[in-house]
Each structure stands twice: as structure tokens, then as C-alpha cells.
Design an enzyme around this catalytic site. Structure first.
Site, mmCIF file in Angstrom:
data_model
loop_
_atom_site.group_PDB
_atom_site.id
_atom_site.type_symbol
_atom_site.label_atom_id
_atom_site.label_comp_id
_atom_site.label_asym_id
_atom_site.label_seq_id
_atom_site.Cartn_x
_atom_site.Cartn_y
_atom_site.Cartn_z
ATOM 1 N N CYS A 1 -44.991 -4.777 -24.448
ATOM 2 C CA CYS A 1 -44.251 -3.059 -25.796
ATOM 3 C C CYS A 1 -43.734 -2.243 -24.374
ATOM 4 O O CYS A 1 -43.412 -1.969 -23.216
ATOM 5 C CB CYS A 1 -45.170 -2.134 -26.147
ATOM 6 N N GLY B 1 -40.304 -6.039 -25.216
ATOM 7 C CA GLY B 1 -40.531 -5.995 -26.722
ATOM 8 C C GLY B 1 -39.341 -6.361 -27.587
ATOM 9 O O GLY B 1 -38.614 -6.256 -27.740
ATOM 10 N N ASN C 1 -48.072 0.881 -24.814
ATOM 11 C CA ASN C 1 -47.269 0.172 -24.294
ATOM 12 C C ASN C 1 -49.650 0.115 -23.460
ATOM 13 O O ASN C 1 -49.569 1.090 -22.388
ATOM 14 C CB ASN C 1 -46.717 0.752 -23.394
ATOM 15 N N GLY C 2 -49.880 -1.284 -23.847
ATOM 16 C CA GLY C 2 -50.674 -2.383 -22.290
ATOM 17 C C GLY C 2 -51.530 -2.419 -23.594
ATOM 18 O O GLY C 2 -51.458 -3.082 -24.329
#
Ligand code: SF4
Length: 472
Positions: free
Chosen positions: A11, A38, A112-113
Site C-alpha cells: 500500500c 498499489g 501500509n504494512g
């Protein structure tokens, strides 16, 4: 994806806080600049008069939004997200930002992650009667935060939240009309702050700040939370500090844009150094150095400069290829691949060619590339790779297959060379990679390259970090 075969980031995130005006347009352009992180879905959430409005859709940023839709998303503070799914299926319910209402208002989150303890946290929340609407780990974060917000003020709630999360997370959130940015204590994923005349931007990469005409201020330090509202930076606190960071090396190798600065290093420079180091470690007698576009380009320039072998494009990539159909016949499957990447026959004919790529995951794409260039008339194909062999999976948000599928988890370099049908094969060494990045190995995550991870993962070896988080 050509180049880093099937190696996908999960992301990109953007948050904007302005003293006046509408945040949705800068968020839109920020997401555009992060599209490489993304391509499955995109979304923007803004807060106006205490109410969060969100718009999400499947597809690329420009496919999801138009001027009319952005006009409807009004508010000084907002967040945005582009997604490629690593956990959670590819469907609209899993697109972000994710919005949750609670007794004290609403929150929206763009993450994000990847968490490694999602199941455990989700089960715990379900036992308490919370209902989940998606299968993404971002909803687990959102639900957990809501739970903490019912009991604590914002800062304490985030502190409690971070205590429970294990894995990689950089996120931007709207908690009512406050914009909150958080980076995990090991700093796996990048997150940086920029400034406008009338406010602030937080983004996964500095390239987004540049595109918006902002001034880069600094990376969000690992373990820090930063709170903005209506163009003001209200508070920042480094809530947790780990003994060492664990920046993902693949951000430098592949994911981040070459024009982004990560933790003080221009990605372009790191990639040039990787190319130079690759030339030192694995020289070859050859006539040209050619990249696998686009991911191998900067490595190939570094390699060519250092080896004094001419840099020449052996492939041309078609940037306008969308989805190709599943072709029943081999001949048509080849058409689909050539549509994306075609050989410049004149440049490779009768030459000894050094082909430079960023990584080898399964090996299937590398074999195709070696074959194309040979069919284009190359006499020899010397494959050079800008990363060490990927021998183990990633649990921190990069989709790179299981151990069974990873060619380097099951074969040594000589075997891989035969399997991809190259004349010679050379991978960058681990020491070479660490030296090119210019940070100590203990500050980096090297999990997929060593099989030893900086956080505890069931069934895997955990090394390096004494994860003693000191609370501020
Ligand atoms: S395991 Fe590999 S891809 Fe995953 S975070 Fe660590 S270095 Fe990055």
C-alpha cells in the site's frame, strides 16, 4: 509486473491537513505519485464539520476519482490510500480508508504494512462481541483503536494500541477531524512529513511531497505519533523506541520510487551503488549491459559505469498494457508477455549481454527474459541480480510467495543459473547490499534474505533485536 516478478507492495498512504481549502485534491495527486505501491483499489476520506466522508473504488487512482467526485469530498483534513492486498481478498469491502463510527465520533484509517498477530487480536475482539465487516488487518487496528478510545484520550489510546500491534505498520488516520500519523517502532515501512504554506502532508514516500510542491521536513521516526489539525502540527510524541530499527531493504531495492529519499538516502543513489557493487562482485566479459525495465534500470547504469561496458536498452516495455486475458495456447501466452516486454533485436544481436534485474522470486520471469534475449540473437546471457537470493517469505507486507515457490529457497546459485537458462548468474551479496544502503545491518530487516526475522513469527527464527521498547 515485469522486473521484480510478482513481488508486490501492499500500500501507499497520504494524509493532508490544511488551514483552509479542500484536502481531497492534494490527496488525489499524492496518491497518483504513489500509484506504484498499489493498483488494486484507491480511496480518500475527508472530515467536514465532524463528519467523515469516504469514497473508495477498485482500480487505479484516475479510474476511481474524477473532478466531480473530488468536489464532493470537502474538508481541511483527509487521508488517502492505494492498495495491493497481501492480507484480505481483492474486493471493495477491503479497500481503504476504512471508516468506523463509535460513541465518540468516527475514525478513518489508511494502513501500509502487515500485522503478524492479526488472528489473535481479531479473536479477542470477536469474543468481546465486536463484528468485523472485512478480512483485512486494518479493521483489526481500527476496532482495537475504537476500543481504546472508549477508555482513554487519543494519545493514550494510540499508546495502548501500539503496545498490542506486532508487525509492520505505517498509518494515517482521521480521528474525527484530527489527522494522526503513526509509524511502527521498527520503522519497517517508510512514512515522511512535508510542509505547505497552509498546512502539512504525510506520505509513504517523499516523491508524493515533491509532486505536491511541498517541502520535505523529515521522516516520521519509528515509534512516533504525530497529530495535525486544520493545518497545524499539534503534537508529536515518540511513544516507543526499539533497540534497533528494521527498515525493509526491498523499499530500497524495488518498491520505493528512485526519486524518493528514505531515511536520509536517495533511493536512486542506493541503486547506483548496488549496480557498482554488483559489477565488482560479479564482473563478466560482455558487449552491453541492459536492464530489465523499469526496475533494473538504475542498477544497470551503475553496473555499466563501473565496468566500462556500454549501457544499452535490450528491452522496451509497453507501459500501457492493462490486464491480459488468460490465454489457452502457449503461442498466445507468449504474445501477452511480448506485449509487455519486447526485445530490441538490433541491440542484442550477436552480442554478449549482461542483463540486470532487481530480484528473482520464482525464476519463471527470469527464464523468459533470458530466452527472449537469446532468441533476439544474443550470443551469451549473463544475469545479474541487485539483491541477494530471496530464501524465505515476508510476513511484513510484501507478497513474495511461500518457501516452496521461492526458487532460491530450494536451489543453489548454479542450479538457478541452469533453471533460468543463463550462461552465468550473479547475485549481490548481503554485505554488498548493506554497504550500498549505508545503514548498519542491525537497522535493517533482512528477513527474506536470511530467514531470520526482526520480530517473533511462529515457526521462524527471530534474531537481531532485543525488542525492548522503552516507553516515553
Ligand atoms: S522480510 Fe524482506 S520484504 Fe519483508 S520486510 Fe523484511 S526485508 Fe522487506
Amino acid at each position: 509486473m515485469i522486473g521484480a516478478e510478482e513481488l508486490r507492495e501492499c500500500c501507499g498512504i497520504v494524509g493532508v491537513s490544511l488551514s483552509g481549502g479542500n484536502s481531497s485534491l492534494p490527496i488525489y495527486y499524492g496518491l497518483y505519485a504513489l500509484q506504484h505501491r498499489g493498483q488494486e483499489s484507491a480511496g480518500i476520506a475527508v472530515c467536514e464539520n465532524g463528519e467523515i466522508n469516504v469514497l473508495r473504488g477498485m482500480g487505479l487512482v484516475y479510474e476511481v476519482f474524477d473532478e466531480r467526485k473530488l468536489e464532493l469530498l470537502r474538508g481541511n483534513n483527509g487521508i488517502g490510500h492505494v492498495r495491493y492486498s497481501t492480507t484480505g481478498a481483492s474486493r471493495i469491502e477491503n479497500a481503504q480508508p476504512l471508516v468506523l463510527d463509535f460513541r465518540g465520533g468516527s475514525i478513518a484509517i489508511a494502513h501500509n504494512g502487515n500485522l503478524v498477530n492479526t488472528q489473535e487480536l481479531r479473536r479477542e475482539l470477536e469474543r468481546e462481541g465486536r463484528v468485523f465487516h472485512t478480512d483485512s488487518d486494518s479493521e483489526v487496528i481500527a476496532q482495537l483503536l475504537v476500543k481504546e478510545l472508549m477508555r482513554h484520550d487519543l494519545l493514550t489510546a494510540i499508546k495502548e494500541l501500539m503496545l498490542r500491534l506486532r508487525g509492520s505498520y505505517s498509518f494515517v488516520m482521521l480521528v474525527n477531524d484530527a489527522l494522526v500519523a503513526v509509524r511502527d517502532p521498527l520503522g519497517f515501512r517508510p512514512l515522511c512529513i512535508g510542509e505547505f504554506n497552509n498546512g502539512y502532508v504525510v506520505a509513504s514516500e517523499t516523491a508524493a511531497i515533491d509532486v505536491l510542491g511541498g517541502r520535505f521536513l523529515q521522516d516520521v521516526p519509528p515509534g512516533e505519533v504525530v497529530i495535525f489539525k486544520d493545518g497545524e502540527l499539534l503534537e508529536r510524541h515518540r511513544l516507543y523506541k526499539a533497540s534497533n530499527t528494521a527498515h525493509c531493504v526491498f523499499e530500497y531495492i524495488y518498491f520505493a520510487r528512485a526519486d524518493s529519499v528514505l531515511d536520509g538516502r536517495l533511493v536512486y543513489d542506493v541503486r547506483l551503488k548496488i549496480g557498482k557493487r554488483l559489477a565488482e562482485e560479479h564482473p563478466a566479459e560482455a558487449d552491453i549491459v541492459t536492464p530489465v525495465p523499469d526496475s533494473g534500470v538504475t542498477f544497470a547504469i551503475g553496473y555499466a559505469r563501473h565496468s566500462n561496458i556500454p549501457y544499452m536498452e535490450g528491452f522496451i516495455k509497453n507501459r500501457y498494457v492493462g490486464r491480459t486475458f488468460i490465454m489457452p495456447e502457449q503461442r498466445m501466452r507468449d504474445v501477452a508477455v511480448r506485449l509487455k516486454l519486447n526485445v530490441v533485436r538490433r541491440n542484442v544481436e550477436d552480442k554478449r549481454v549482461i542483463v540486470v534485474d532487481d530480484s528473482i522470486v520464482r525464476g519463471t520471469t527470469s527464464r523468459k527474459i533470458a530466452n527472449y534475449i537469446r532468441r533476439g540473437g544474443a550470443r551469451e546471457v549473463h544475469f545479474r541480480v541487485g539483491s541477494p537470493p530471496i530464501i524465505a517469505p515476508c510476513y511484513m507486507g510484501i507478497d513474495m510467495s511461500t518457501r516452496e515457490e521461492l526458487i532460491a529457497a530450494n536451489h543453489d546459485v548454479d542450479e538457478i543459473c541452469r533453471l533460468i537458462e543463463a550462461d552465468t548468474l550473479g547475485y549481490l551479496s548481503l554485505e554488498g547490499l548493506v554497504a550500498a544502503i549505508g545503514l548498519p545491518a542491525r537497522s535493517l530487516c533482512l528477513g527474506c534474505l536470511t530467514g531470520r526475522y526482526p520480530i517473533e513469527i511462529p515457526g521462524e527464527v527471530c534474531i537481531l533485536r532485543q525488542l525492548t521498547l522503552s516507553q516515553f
